[in-house]
Design an enzyme around this catalytic site. Sequence first.
Site, PDB file in Angstrom:
ATOM      1  N   ASP A   1     -41.009  47.296  83.550  1.00 24.31           N
ATOM      2  CA  ASP A   1     -40.209  46.308  84.553  1.00 24.31           C
ATOM      3  C   ASP A   1     -39.685  48.125  85.395  1.00 24.31           C
ATOM      4  O   ASP A   1     -39.698  47.535  86.308  1.00 24.31           O
ATOM      5  CB  ASP A   1     -39.090  45.561  83.800  1.00 24.31           C
ATOM      6  CG  ASP A   1     -38.542  46.294  83.132  1.00 24.31           C
ATOM      7  OD1 ASP A   1     -38.496  46.935  82.227  1.00 24.31           O
ATOM      8  OD2 ASP A   1     -36.715  45.674  83.381  1.00 24.31           O
ATOM      9  N   HIS A   2     -40.073  48.787  84.862  1.00 26.33           N
ATOM     10  CA  HIS A   2     -39.771  49.688  85.741  1.00 26.33           C
ATOM     11  C   HIS A   2     -40.634  50.531  86.187  1.00 26.33           C
ATOM     12  O   HIS A   2     -40.486  51.239  87.099  1.00 26.33           O
ATOM     13  CB  HIS A   2     -38.618  50.731  84.944  1.00 26.33           C
ATOM     14  CG  HIS A   2     -37.320  50.693  85.094  1.00 26.33           C
ATOM     15  ND1 HIS A   2     -36.242  50.491  85.399  1.00 26.33           N
ATOM     16  CD2 HIS A   2     -36.269  49.546  84.098  1.00 26.33           C
ATOM     17  CE1 HIS A   2     -34.990  49.575  84.757  1.00 26.33           C
ATOM     18  NE2 HIS A   2     -35.598  49.001  83.915  1.00 26.33           N
TER      19      HIS A   2
ATOM     20  N   HIS B   1     -40.525  51.746  80.171  1.00 25.37           N
ATOM     21  CA  HIS B   1     -40.936  50.441  79.949  1.00 25.37           C
ATOM     22  C   HIS B   1     -41.085  49.506  81.569  1.00 25.37           C
ATOM     23  O   HIS B   1     -40.432  49.521  82.421  1.00 25.37           O
ATOM     24  CB  HIS B   1     -38.784  50.013  80.110  1.00 25.37           C
ATOM     25  CG  HIS B   1     -38.419  49.407  78.928  1.00 25.37           C
ATOM     26  ND1 HIS B   1     -37.296  49.715  78.517  1.00 25.37           N
ATOM     27  CD2 HIS B   1     -39.070  49.539  77.183  1.00 25.37           C
ATOM     28  CE1 HIS B   1     -36.349  50.082  77.055  1.00 25.37           C
ATOM     29  NE2 HIS B   1     -38.660  50.502  76.357  1.00 25.37           N
TER      30      HIS B   1
ATOM     31  N   HIS C   1     -30.587  54.427  76.094  1.00 25.18           N
ATOM     32  CA  HIS C   1     -31.377  53.519  75.967  1.00 25.18           C
ATOM     33  C   HIS C   1     -31.984  53.566  74.810  1.00 25.18           C
ATOM     34  O   HIS C   1     -32.463  54.632  74.243  1.00 25.18           O
ATOM     35  CB  HIS C   1     -32.745  53.014  77.297  1.00 25.18           C
ATOM     36  CG  HIS C   1     -32.927  52.350  77.788  1.00 25.18           C
ATOM     37  ND1 HIS C   1     -32.284  50.866  77.527  1.00 25.18           N
ATOM     38  CD2 HIS C   1     -33.966  51.654  78.184  1.00 25.18           C
ATOM     39  CE1 HIS C   1     -32.593  50.526  78.559  1.00 25.18           C
ATOM     40  NE2 HIS C   1     -34.358  50.930  78.770  1.00 25.18           N
TER      41      HIS C   1
ATOM     42  N   ASP D   1     -32.120  52.013  82.765  1.00 26.24           N
ATOM     43  CA  ASP D   1     -31.411  51.034  82.323  1.00 26.24           C
ATOM     44  C   ASP D   1     -30.641  52.145  81.105  1.00 26.24           C
ATOM     45  O   ASP D   1     -31.143  52.704  80.428  1.00 26.24           O
ATOM     46  CB  ASP D   1     -32.022  49.894  81.570  1.00 26.24           C
ATOM     47  CG  ASP D   1     -33.258  49.607  81.847  1.00 26.24           C
ATOM     48  OD1 ASP D   1     -32.685  49.031  83.129  1.00 26.24           O
ATOM     49  OD2 ASP D   1     -33.648  48.591  81.639  1.00 26.24           O
TER      50      ASP D   1
ATOM     51  N   HIS E   1     -29.838  44.153  87.790  1.00 26.95           N
ATOM     52  CA  HIS E   1     -30.887  43.964  86.280  1.00 26.95           C
ATOM     53  C   HIS E   1     -29.880  43.107  85.313  1.00 26.95           C
ATOM     54  O   HIS E   1     -30.428  43.215  83.871  1.00 26.95           O
ATOM     55  CB  HIS E   1     -30.622  45.326  85.952  1.00 26.95           C
ATOM     56  CG  HIS E   1     -32.333  45.865  84.769  1.00 26.95           C
ATOM     57  ND1 HIS E   1     -31.475  45.235  83.468  1.00 26.95           N
ATOM     58  CD2 HIS E   1     -32.815  46.854  84.728  1.00 26.95           C
ATOM     59  CE1 HIS E   1     -32.574  45.838  82.895  1.00 26.95           C
ATOM     60  NE2 HIS E   1     -33.487  46.413  83.648  1.00 26.95           N
TER      61      HIS E   1
ATOM     62  N   HIS F   1     -38.247  55.457  83.465  1.00 30.88           N
ATOM     63  CA  HIS F   1     -38.202  55.346  82.196  1.00 30.88           C
ATOM     64  C   HIS F   1     -39.708  54.434  82.182  1.00 30.88           C
ATOM     65  O   HIS F   1     -39.352  53.307  82.936  1.00 30.88           O
ATOM     66  CB  HIS F   1     -36.732  54.987  80.598  1.00 30.88           C
ATOM     67  CG  HIS F   1     -36.528  53.203  81.532  1.00 30.88           C
ATOM     68  ND1 HIS F   1     -35.654  52.763  82.642  1.00 30.88           N
ATOM     69  CD2 HIS F   1     -36.878  52.122  80.704  1.00 30.88           C
ATOM     70  CE1 HIS F   1     -36.072  52.055  82.365  1.00 30.88           C
ATOM     71  NE2 HIS F   1     -36.465  51.020  80.825  1.00 30.88           N
TER      72      HIS F   1
HETATM   73 ZN   LIG Z   1     -35.201  49.820  79.748  1.00 33.60          ZN
END
Ligand SMILES: [Zn+2]
Length: 304
Positions: A66-67, A64, A143, A213, A271, A62
């Site tokens: 941090d990914h 976000h 999510h 996530d 995570h 996805h």
């Molecule tokens: Zn996320």
Amino acid sequence: VKFEINILGCGGAMPTRHRNPSAQLINIQEHYCLMDCGEGTQMQIRRFGLRMQRIETIFISHLHGDHYLGLPGLLQTMHLLGRTKEVTVVGPPQLEQLLTDHFKLASTKGLRFPIQYIKTQAKTAEVVFENKKFSVTSVPLKHKIATTGFVFREQEKPRRFIPSAAEEFSIPYYRIDGIKNGDDFIQEDGTVIPNKEMTLDPEPALAYAYMSDTAYKESIVEHITGVNALYHEASFTEENRKRAKETFHSTASDAAKIAAMAKVKHLYLGHFSARYKNTDGFVAEGRVHFEDLTICEDGMTITL
Ligand SMILES: [Zn+2]
């Protein structure tokens, strides 16, 4: 044959001194996949002595930061190292525009290698990638934004040919592949040698599931039943249940319940929110529901 996962980053949204944001390098029979690409992923690849040019397929769960924020940097380094070989990027539909605009607007004159995009959707599970060695199925997660997990599953393997059978039944070399795929063998005098006298059952096809996530979501279970290893996010423990709910993340008990229902062989947690000083609480909470559990660390290797 190898099926191996290198944990490049298993921290939550905020990087810490010991944990990078999400990224894993997955080697399936010498095909290298990158699973998520948080900031600093290329540094982790270097740090752990892995080779980024071996990566052929990149999966992004996805958008976000941090990914995926490590992706422009990683692709640029591949370019600087002289890569010409295509990279396949499997991820949310906006990712193509995002990367195309980045490389157009930044001073880079474009990349020397082509990128093939495969777009995911987070409504229904579907096969998003397949070759002779393995297939990858996307699984909708729960999510804040559209997110998919991925199940990496080896294709059924051929039967194992018993070497001594070649001489015993005078089998020419060129027939062996067919026999591995189930053929019987007919000798010159017409005698039929049944397949099971020349072969052993195949090695089991292994499977690995990456679910991050996500909040607790029971419909994941049917897609990951019996996998050899499940990586499930556990951002929080129960004391932060409220925070988990607000941010659509799981607790260690959520993850362990899913693992138990899906009867996976082993559960790997990751995570973790940066607020936790240690992971003791995650272990204690998770083991109430599922015993075979490991806390991930950056640099760890999982061998299936
Ligand atoms: Zn996320």
